[in-house]
Design a protein around this motif. Sequence first.
Motif, PDB file in Angstrom:
ATOM      1  N   ALA A 292      -3.011   2.615   5.595  1.00 16.70           N
ATOM      2  CA  ALA A 292      -2.264   1.814   4.618  1.00 16.70           C
ATOM      3  C   ALA A 292      -3.148   0.664   4.151  1.00 16.70           C
ATOM      4  CB  ALA A 292      -0.973   1.278   5.234  1.00 16.70           C
ATOM      5  N   THR A 293      -3.292   0.559   2.855  1.00 16.35           N
ATOM      6  CA  THR A 293      -4.083  -0.516   2.261  1.00 16.35           C
ATOM      7  C   THR A 293      -3.139  -1.474   1.539  1.00 16.35           C
ATOM      8  OG1 THR A 293      -5.968   0.977   1.930  1.00 16.35           O
ATOM      9  CG2 THR A 293      -5.925  -1.070   0.636  1.00 16.35           C
ATOM     10  N   TYR A 294      -3.142  -2.739   1.980  1.00 17.16           N
ATOM     11  CA  TYR A 294      -2.304  -3.717   1.298  1.00 17.16           C
ATOM     12  C   TYR A 294      -2.887  -3.977  -0.086  1.00 17.16           C
ATOM     13  CZ  TYR A 294       0.589  -7.779   0.383  1.00 17.16           C
ATOM     14  OH  TYR A 294       1.490  -8.659  -0.183  1.00 17.16           O
TER      15      TYR A 294
ATOM     16  N   VAL B 198      -0.413   4.083   0.672  1.00 13.19           N
ATOM     17  CA  VAL B 198      -0.222   4.693   1.986  1.00 13.19           C
ATOM     18  C   VAL B 198      -0.715   6.139   1.947  1.00 13.19           C
ATOM     19  CG1 VAL B 198       1.420   5.186   3.838  1.00 13.19           C
ATOM     20  CG2 VAL B 198       1.821   3.242   2.301  1.00 13.19           C
TER      21      VAL B 198
ATOM     22  N   SER C  85       5.627  -7.117  -1.826  1.00 11.66           N
ATOM     23  CA  SER C  85       4.583  -6.622  -0.933  1.00 11.66           C
ATOM     24  C   SER C  85       4.339  -5.177  -1.332  1.00 11.66           C
ATOM     25  CB  SER C  85       5.024  -6.679   0.533  1.00 11.66           C
ATOM     26  OG  SER C  85       5.208  -8.007   0.970  1.00 11.66           O
ATOM     27  N   SER C  86       3.061  -4.781  -1.417  1.00 14.32           N
ATOM     28  CA  SER C  86       2.769  -3.413  -1.882  1.00 14.32           C
ATOM     29  C   SER C  86       1.593  -2.831  -1.122  1.00 14.32           C
ATOM     30  CB  SER C  86       2.503  -3.402  -3.396  1.00 14.32           C
ATOM     31  OG  SER C  86       1.395  -4.226  -3.723  1.00 14.32           O
ATOM     32  N   TRP C  87       1.620  -1.509  -0.990  1.00 13.89           N
ATOM     33  CA  TRP C  87       0.596  -0.795  -0.224  1.00 13.89           C
ATOM     34  C   TRP C  87       0.272   0.537  -0.909  1.00 13.89           C
ATOM     35  CZ3 TRP C  87       5.011  -2.919   1.697  1.00 13.89           C
ATOM     36  CH2 TRP C  87       4.902  -3.902   2.693  1.00 13.89           C
TER      37      TRP C  87
END
Length: 546
Positions: free
Chosen positions: A393-395, A543, A539-541
């Motif tokens: 998971a990359t923020y 995934v 907040s976003s990712w």
Amino acid sequence: MRFLITALAFPIALITVLAGCSLEPNEDPEPEAEPSFCEQHGWTERPFNREGPYGEFRHSLAESFKVELHDGSEWKLRDHWSGCETVAIVTNRMRVSALDSSSTWESTEDLAALVAGSPRNAYYLFITASSSASAQAHQDDMQARIEEVLDDLDDEDRAWWEPRLLVVAEFVDDLDNWVERVLDDDAGTGFLIDRLQQIRLYGNFADVTRYDPALANADAWPWRANLAYVTHEVRASNFRSDRQDRLDAQQDVTIVTAWEQEVLQGNTDTEVVFPDAGVMGEFDTLEIDLTMDCPDPEQGESGHCGAWDYLSYIYLLEEGDAGEEDDTWMEMARFITTYHREGRYVVDATPMLVYLAQGGARTIRFDASSQSYLTTIDFRFRNADKGYAPSDATYLWGGRNFNEAYNTDREAITVDIPADASRVEVRALITGHGMADGNCAEFCNHQHEFTVGGETWLKDHPAIGNDTGCIDEIENGMTPNQGGTWWYGRGGWCPGQQVEPTIFDVTAAVEPGGSAEVSYRGLLGGNTPPPNSGNIRMSSWLVVYR
């Protein structure tokens, strides 16, 4: 000779025929049993719990009771119990408004709307409770209104609702059972017994379509009450029971409890011990189950639960390499508190498995808002046999003030995609807040554009402008009949509900073994937001699942 052959042939043929037949009586096969009411709707049938322990507070197990009806017959709870019915007890104590002391019972039109909007698994018991002197007159009048409503139904609906719209012939003080005590305590306007056989109180029946300027001018609550709003309580009851059935049906669930019935306010941290890495690696699903109850379970809701619709969060501490100043609180889930009511929320947080993969002791923070709640938080881990689980998971980006500078310094992010990736998604928690210009960003249709590999996905908020937008969310866990403006559609949230993640499946836009460029911008009306347009919490990712 021919005669003997014929005579012998007949018994042989007869024996041959009879050999394939049963000589038992009632040869016709048994007809298949008609599916029960519960089976027809896919609802769990539960036997009436005759053992207890029973109680008289919110969530208590309801004991059976009996009442005399207007027609002289007797009605007993356990005799009408299938485990998939809801029993709604409604008194005539709720008045229309501060300027109209008439009971919400007194509208035939509203009673007809109740029948039209009600789930069919409800019984309604109308009990007089305002005045013993006028009880008989109120009972007669209510029965007449019921007959008028029934007369307007077709034969099938009349046959269905006639035994379910019941006027009790006894005044509340003459019931001489636990129902009397509950109605004389915190449930003056009524309460229901849900499909779990639990006592649930009512909220406020203020109708969003009945704004009255005279009430506003008198500094009173400006929306008049509507009897038909009791159907929202039945709808919510059905949702809660269905949710419990769904949770109970899940197999091999590992539950880790962070807090259990603790009164929490503001930020509270605790250390939670999760299974070890080997066990965590077996899970493909994580749900968070949050209960925010009123601090005192023996009190009612109004006046005892938090009064405002505030943001509430669950965070996971990600410790940095350079000490506390390098620590990050990762948002796991987001919720909005109710106006004056309790709430329970279950939300998917599966991508957080990436951050919990090592298992062991981790620090969890719950931000309950400035209000106090009797709190329980369970992390529900399981393998749902999806065929994939989150591995990376990359923020991406967070929110900020929504204005002309909102998109400044939001450079595209390049993310490497593993060669064995089976699914890739953008996941975001997005809510708009503030009542700035254009009522932004709580009541404006802010838009969020994610671009991956040259393809674009847009999250907007079409519920804006829909006065019943949050009423429509009852079947998705929204708590109805709150003591505030709960009905209106908003920019990504409703009071008394979990914030549902925005999920975009971008698998087709990326190349496993390559890299993906991800970009984002926030818009209003398709353009850069104007100044003073409120605030976006995000907040976003990106995934990756394998």
